[in-house]
Design a protein around this motif. Structure first.
Motif, PDB file in Angstrom:
ATOM      1  N   TYR A 123      -4.392   4.049 -14.182  1.00 55.45           N
ATOM      2  CA  TYR A 123      -3.944   2.700 -13.821  1.00 55.45           C
ATOM      3  C   TYR A 123      -3.539   2.624 -12.355  1.00 55.45           C
ATOM      4  O   TYR A 123      -4.002   1.756 -11.610  1.00 55.45           O
ATOM      5  CB  TYR A 123      -2.775   2.278 -14.721  1.00 55.45           C
ATOM      6  N   HIS A 124      -2.687   3.534 -11.929  1.00 55.65           N
ATOM      7  CA  HIS A 124      -2.192   3.489 -10.549  1.00 55.65           C
ATOM      8  C   HIS A 124      -3.294   3.788  -9.539  1.00 55.65           C
ATOM      9  O   HIS A 124      -3.326   3.190  -8.461  1.00 55.65           O
ATOM     10  CB  HIS A 124      -0.991   4.423 -10.384  1.00 55.65           C
ATOM     11  N   LEU A 125      -4.206   4.678  -9.876  1.00 55.73           N
ATOM     12  CA  LEU A 125      -5.318   4.977  -8.971  1.00 55.73           C
ATOM     13  C   LEU A 125      -6.234   3.767  -8.817  1.00 55.73           C
ATOM     14  O   LEU A 125      -6.662   3.437  -7.706  1.00 55.73           O
ATOM     15  CB  LEU A 125      -6.106   6.190  -9.460  1.00 55.73           C
ATOM     16  N   ILE A 126      -6.517   3.079  -9.904  1.00 55.38           N
ATOM     17  CA  ILE A 126      -7.347   1.875  -9.842  1.00 55.38           C
ATOM     18  C   ILE A 126      -6.701   0.831  -8.943  1.00 55.38           C
ATOM     19  O   ILE A 126      -7.364   0.215  -8.103  1.00 55.38           O
ATOM     20  CB  ILE A 126      -7.610   1.324 -11.260  1.00 55.38           C
ATOM     21  N   MET A 127      -5.418   0.625  -9.084  1.00 54.41           N
ATOM     22  CA  MET A 127      -4.724  -0.361  -8.254  1.00 54.41           C
ATOM     23  C   MET A 127      -4.708   0.080  -6.789  1.00 54.41           C
ATOM     24  O   MET A 127      -4.902  -0.734  -5.883  1.00 54.41           O
ATOM     25  CB  MET A 127      -3.297  -0.600  -8.760  1.00 54.41           C
ATOM     26  N   LYS A 133       0.814  -1.222   0.000  1.00 46.99           N
ATOM     27  CA  LYS A 133       0.000   0.000   0.000  1.00 46.99           C
ATOM     28  C   LYS A 133       0.844   1.268   0.000  1.00 46.99           C
ATOM     29  O   LYS A 133       0.477   2.263  -0.627  1.00 46.99           O
ATOM     30  CB  LYS A 133      -0.960  -0.007   1.181  1.00 46.99           C
ATOM     31  N   SER A 134       1.963   1.242   0.679  1.00 47.69           N
ATOM     32  CA  SER A 134       2.836   2.410   0.713  1.00 47.69           C
ATOM     33  C   SER A 134       3.418   2.685  -0.676  1.00 47.69           C
ATOM     34  O   SER A 134       3.439   3.828  -1.142  1.00 47.69           O
ATOM     35  CB  SER A 134       3.958   2.189   1.721  1.00 47.69           C
ATOM     36  N   PHE A 135       3.871   1.631  -1.342  1.00 48.12           N
ATOM     37  CA  PHE A 135       4.393   1.758  -2.705  1.00 48.12           C
ATOM     38  C   PHE A 135       3.303   2.281  -3.641  1.00 48.12           C
ATOM     39  O   PHE A 135       3.535   3.196  -4.433  1.00 48.12           O
ATOM     40  CB  PHE A 135       4.922   0.411  -3.192  1.00 48.12           C
ATOM     41  N   SER A 136       2.119   1.716  -3.508  1.00 46.32           N
ATOM     42  CA  SER A 136       0.988   2.111  -4.347  1.00 46.32           C
ATOM     43  C   SER A 136       0.642   3.585  -4.143  1.00 46.32           C
ATOM     44  O   SER A 136       0.436   4.332  -5.107  1.00 46.32           O
ATOM     45  CB  SER A 136      -0.216   1.221  -4.042  1.00 46.32           C
ATOM     46  N   LYS A 137       0.579   4.010  -2.898  1.00 51.90           N
ATOM     47  CA  LYS A 137       0.283   5.412  -2.587  1.00 51.90           C
ATOM     48  C   LYS A 137       1.327   6.333  -3.204  1.00 51.90           C
ATOM     49  O   LYS A 137       0.990   7.342  -3.839  1.00 51.90           O
ATOM     50  CB  LYS A 137       0.257   5.608  -1.077  1.00 51.90           C
ATOM     51  N   ASN A 138       2.588   5.980  -3.036  1.00 47.22           N
ATOM     52  CA  ASN A 138       3.661   6.809  -3.584  1.00 47.22           C
ATOM     53  C   ASN A 138       3.605   6.888  -5.099  1.00 47.22           C
ATOM     54  O   ASN A 138       3.894   7.938  -5.679  1.00 47.22           O
ATOM     55  CB  ASN A 138       5.022   6.313  -3.106  1.00 47.22           C
ATOM     56  N   LYS A 139       3.233   5.794  -5.738  1.00 44.79           N
ATOM     57  CA  LYS A 139       3.126   5.798  -7.208  1.00 44.79           C
ATOM     58  C   LYS A 139       1.983   6.698  -7.668  1.00 44.79           C
ATOM     59  O   LYS A 139       2.119   7.429  -8.654  1.00 44.79           O
ATOM     60  CB  LYS A 139       2.941   4.378  -7.756  1.00 44.79           C
ATOM     61  N   VAL A 140       0.850   6.670  -6.959  1.00 52.31           N
ATOM     62  CA  VAL A 140      -0.269   7.545  -7.323  1.00 52.31           C
ATOM     63  C   VAL A 140       0.169   9.007  -7.223  1.00 52.31           C
ATOM     64  O   VAL A 140      -0.065   9.797  -8.147  1.00 52.31           O
ATOM     65  CB  VAL A 140      -1.510   7.283  -6.433  1.00 52.31           C
TER      66      VAL A 140
END
Length: 90
Positions: free
Chosen positions: A65-69, A32-39
């Motif tokens: 794409y990143h927001l959906i994930m 989740k941290s990686f995902s948040k940073n990518k968004v």
């Protein structure tokens, strides 16, 4: 057009339920941290692209794409988001 978004949501749910080793999508879904940073990174890149009038489409696609994930990783269901948007119609 909407089929593409639906396919991304389907992919996110499938990968969340049945992870694929080495998958970038699974990395986003499980970290989740990686995902948040990518968004955040992708939104900043989109803003910069719009301001400079370069790569806007590419960067907007990255944001989607990143927001959906990110949403799927955090159990935010698109159906609920769509319901909320529908309530806001005037």
């Amino acid at each position: 057009m909407l089929n593409t978004l639906e396919s991304l949501f389907k992919l996110a749910r499938e990968r969340k339920n049945t992870p694929v080793e080495g998958s970038y999508t699974n990395k986003l879904l499980s970290n989740k941290s990686f995902s948040k940073n990518k968004v955040l990174e992708e939104i900043n890149e989109l803003i910069e692209a719009v301001e400079k009038n370069t790569n806007k489409i590419h960067e907007a696609a990255d944001v989607f794409y990143h927001l959906i994930m990110y949403l799927e990783a955090n159990d935010v269901k698109i159906e609920k988001v769509m319901e909320e948007l529908n309530k806001r119609k005037k």
